[in-house]
Motif scaffolding. Structure first.
Motif, PDB file in Angstrom:
ATOM      1  N   SER A  27       0.827  -1.207   0.000  1.00  0.00           N
ATOM      2  CA  SER A  27       0.000   0.000   0.000  1.00  0.00           C
ATOM      3  C   SER A  27       0.863   1.259   0.000  1.00  0.00           C
ATOM      4  CB  SER A  27      -0.913   0.019   1.227  1.00  0.00           C
ATOM      5  OG  SER A  27      -0.187   0.416   2.378  1.00  0.00           O
ATOM      6  N   PRO A  28       0.314   2.397  -0.425  1.00  0.00           N
ATOM      7  CA  PRO A  28       1.085   3.649  -0.400  1.00  0.00           C
ATOM      8  C   PRO A  28       1.324   4.161   1.015  1.00  0.00           C
ATOM      9  CG  PRO A  28      -1.162   4.052  -1.118  1.00  0.00           C
ATOM     10  CD  PRO A  28      -1.003   2.565  -1.034  1.00  0.00           C
ATOM     11  N   PHE A  29       0.625   3.608   1.997  1.00  0.00           N
ATOM     12  CA  PHE A  29       0.767   4.062   3.377  1.00  0.00           C
ATOM     13  C   PHE A  29       1.993   3.482   4.063  1.00  0.00           C
ATOM     14  CE2 PHE A  29      -3.798   3.989   2.394  1.00  0.00           C
ATOM     15  CZ  PHE A  29      -4.036   5.341   2.477  1.00  0.00           C
ATOM     16  N   SER A  30       2.622   2.468   3.463  1.00  0.00           N
ATOM     17  CA  SER A  30       3.738   1.795   4.130  1.00  0.00           C
ATOM     18  C   SER A  30       5.063   2.539   3.972  1.00  0.00           C
ATOM     19  CB  SER A  30       3.886   0.375   3.586  1.00  0.00           C
ATOM     20  OG  SER A  30       4.342   0.386   2.259  1.00  0.00           O
ATOM     21  N   ILE A  31       5.124   3.542   3.137  1.00  0.00           N
ATOM     22  CA  ILE A  31       6.384   4.237   2.878  1.00  0.00           C
ATOM     23  C   ILE A  31       6.590   5.328   3.922  1.00  0.00           C
ATOM     24  CG2 ILE A  31       7.685   5.610   1.209  1.00  0.00           C
ATOM     25  CD1 ILE A  31       5.928   4.199  -0.958  1.00  0.00           C
ATOM     26  N   GLY A  32       7.508   5.082   4.846  1.00  0.00           N
ATOM     27  CA  GLY A  32       7.858   6.070   5.848  1.00  0.00           C
ATOM     28  C   GLY A  32       6.818   6.299   6.924  1.00  0.00           C
ATOM     29  N   ARG A  33       5.828   5.433   7.032  1.00  0.00           N
ATOM     30  CA  ARG A  33       4.815   5.612   8.069  1.00  0.00           C
ATOM     31  C   ARG A  33       4.165   4.283   8.411  1.00  0.00           C
ATOM     32  NH1 ARG A  33       2.071   8.416   3.384  1.00  0.00           N
ATOM     33  NH2 ARG A  33       3.078  10.257   4.146  1.00  0.00           N
ATOM     34  N   GLY A  34       3.429   4.286   9.472  1.00  0.00           N
ATOM     35  CA  GLY A  34       2.736   3.078   9.906  1.00  0.00           C
ATOM     36  C   GLY A  34       1.690   3.437  10.944  1.00  0.00           C
ATOM     37  N   PHE A  35       1.078   2.414  11.490  1.00  0.00           N
ATOM     38  CA  PHE A  35       0.098   2.660  12.539  1.00  0.00           C
ATOM     39  C   PHE A  35       0.066   1.476  13.486  1.00  0.00           C
ATOM     40  CE2 PHE A  35      -2.274   0.470   9.248  1.00  0.00           C
ATOM     41  CZ  PHE A  35      -3.069  -0.427   9.954  1.00  0.00           C
ATOM     42  N   ASP A  36      -0.456   1.729  14.669  1.00  0.00           N
ATOM     43  CA  ASP A  36      -0.682   0.688  15.659  1.00  0.00           C
ATOM     44  C   ASP A  36      -2.180   0.643  15.894  1.00  0.00           C
ATOM     45  OD1 ASP A  36       2.155   0.255  16.269  1.00  0.00           O
ATOM     46  OD2 ASP A  36       2.044   2.273  17.103  1.00  0.00           O
ATOM     47  N   ILE A  37      -2.712  -0.566  15.972  1.00  0.00           N
ATOM     48  CA  ILE A  37      -4.144  -0.747  16.175  1.00  0.00           C
ATOM     49  C   ILE A  37      -4.331  -1.917  17.128  1.00  0.00           C
ATOM     50  CG2 ILE A  37      -4.288  -2.158  14.081  1.00  0.00           C
ATOM     51  CD1 ILE A  37      -7.138  -1.157  13.686  1.00  0.00           C
ATOM     52  N   VAL A  38      -5.227  -1.754  18.096  1.00  0.00           N
ATOM     53  CA  VAL A  38      -5.532  -2.832  19.031  1.00  0.00           C
ATOM     54  C   VAL A  38      -6.982  -3.246  18.811  1.00  0.00           C
ATOM     55  CG1 VAL A  38      -5.706  -3.514  21.454  1.00  0.00           C
ATOM     56  CG2 VAL A  38      -3.867  -1.964  20.721  1.00  0.00           C
ATOM     57  N   VAL A  39      -7.155  -4.526  18.430  1.00  0.00           N
ATOM     58  CA  VAL A  39      -8.476  -5.095  18.192  1.00  0.00           C
ATOM     59  C   VAL A  39      -8.547  -6.418  18.966  1.00  0.00           C
ATOM     60  CG1 VAL A  39     -10.130  -5.925  16.473  1.00  0.00           C
ATOM     61  CG2 VAL A  39      -8.533  -4.090  15.884  1.00  0.00           C
ATOM     62  N   PRO A  40      -9.188  -6.425  20.130  1.00  0.00           N
ATOM     63  CA  PRO A  40      -9.297  -7.686  20.876  1.00  0.00           C
ATOM     64  C   PRO A  40     -10.097  -8.719  20.092  1.00  0.00           C
ATOM     65  CG  PRO A  40      -9.836  -5.814  22.289  1.00  0.00           C
ATOM     66  CD  PRO A  40      -9.763  -5.303  20.876  1.00  0.00           C
ATOM     67  N   ARG A  41      -9.593  -9.945  20.059  1.00  0.00           N
ATOM     68  CA  ARG A  41     -10.295 -11.010  19.344  1.00  0.00           C
ATOM     69  C   ARG A  41     -11.690 -11.234  19.928  1.00  0.00           C
ATOM     70  NH1 ARG A  41      -7.494 -14.796  16.199  1.00  0.00           N
ATOM     71  NH2 ARG A  41      -8.929 -16.392  16.924  1.00  0.00           N
ATOM     72  N   ARG A  42     -11.833 -11.049  21.222  1.00  0.00           N
ATOM     73  CA  ARG A  42     -13.116 -11.294  21.883  1.00  0.00           C
ATOM     74  C   ARG A  42     -14.235 -10.419  21.328  1.00  0.00           C
ATOM     75  NH1 ARG A  42     -13.196 -10.083  28.081  1.00  0.00           N
ATOM     76  NH2 ARG A  42     -11.276 -11.251  27.875  1.00  0.00           N
ATOM     77  N   THR A  43     -13.903  -9.161  21.033  1.00  0.00           N
ATOM     78  CA  THR A  43     -14.938  -8.210  20.606  1.00  0.00           C
ATOM     79  C   THR A  43     -14.831  -7.826  19.130  1.00  0.00           C
ATOM     80  OG1 THR A  43     -13.574  -6.293  21.180  1.00  0.00           O
ATOM     81  CG2 THR A  43     -15.030  -7.191  22.913  1.00  0.00           C
ATOM     82  N   MET A  44     -13.630  -7.929  18.562  1.00  0.00           N
ATOM     83  CA  MET A  44     -13.343  -7.484  17.195  1.00  0.00           C
ATOM     84  C   MET A  44     -13.734  -6.016  16.989  1.00  0.00           C
ATOM     85  SD  MET A  44     -11.648  -9.867  15.943  1.00  0.00           S
ATOM     86  CE  MET A  44     -11.427  -9.244  14.296  1.00  0.00           C
ATOM     87  N   VAL A  45     -13.568  -5.232  18.050  1.00  0.00           N
ATOM     88  CA  VAL A  45     -13.826  -3.791  18.013  1.00  0.00           C
ATOM     89  C   VAL A  45     -12.484  -3.075  18.106  1.00  0.00           C
ATOM     90  CG1 VAL A  45     -14.866  -1.860  19.276  1.00  0.00           C
ATOM     91  CG2 VAL A  45     -16.106  -4.024  19.066  1.00  0.00           C
TER      92      VAL A  45
END
Length: 78
Positions: A27-45
């Protein structure tokens, strides 16, 4: 996630991206940047997100802040 072949959660950002390898790297977002995301499997929220990288406008929080956010999510699920 289990239907998509992931039994260990969701990973984005390297060659082991699940459930579809390469989706982040290509993806174009992978160049020089990134993100962290927390999604618990229990809720998938999505419970937490942040972004980091070299372009202006990223939050760029440090590892301690990410760890604190993860602990907050875990505590909220107990």
């Amino acid at each position: 996630m289990e239907d998509r072949g992931s039994n260990a959660g969701w990973c984005v950002g390297d060659s082991q991206t699940s459930p579809e390898p390469g989706s982040w790297d290509d993806s174009p977002f992978s160049i020089g940047r990134g993100f962290d995301i927390v999604v618990p499997r229990r809720t998938m929220v999505v419970e937490f997100t942040t972004n980091h990288g070299t372009p202006q406008g990223n939050e760029n929080i440090d590892g301690d802040a990410v760890l604190a956010a993860v602990r907050d999510v875990v505590d909220s699920l107990e």
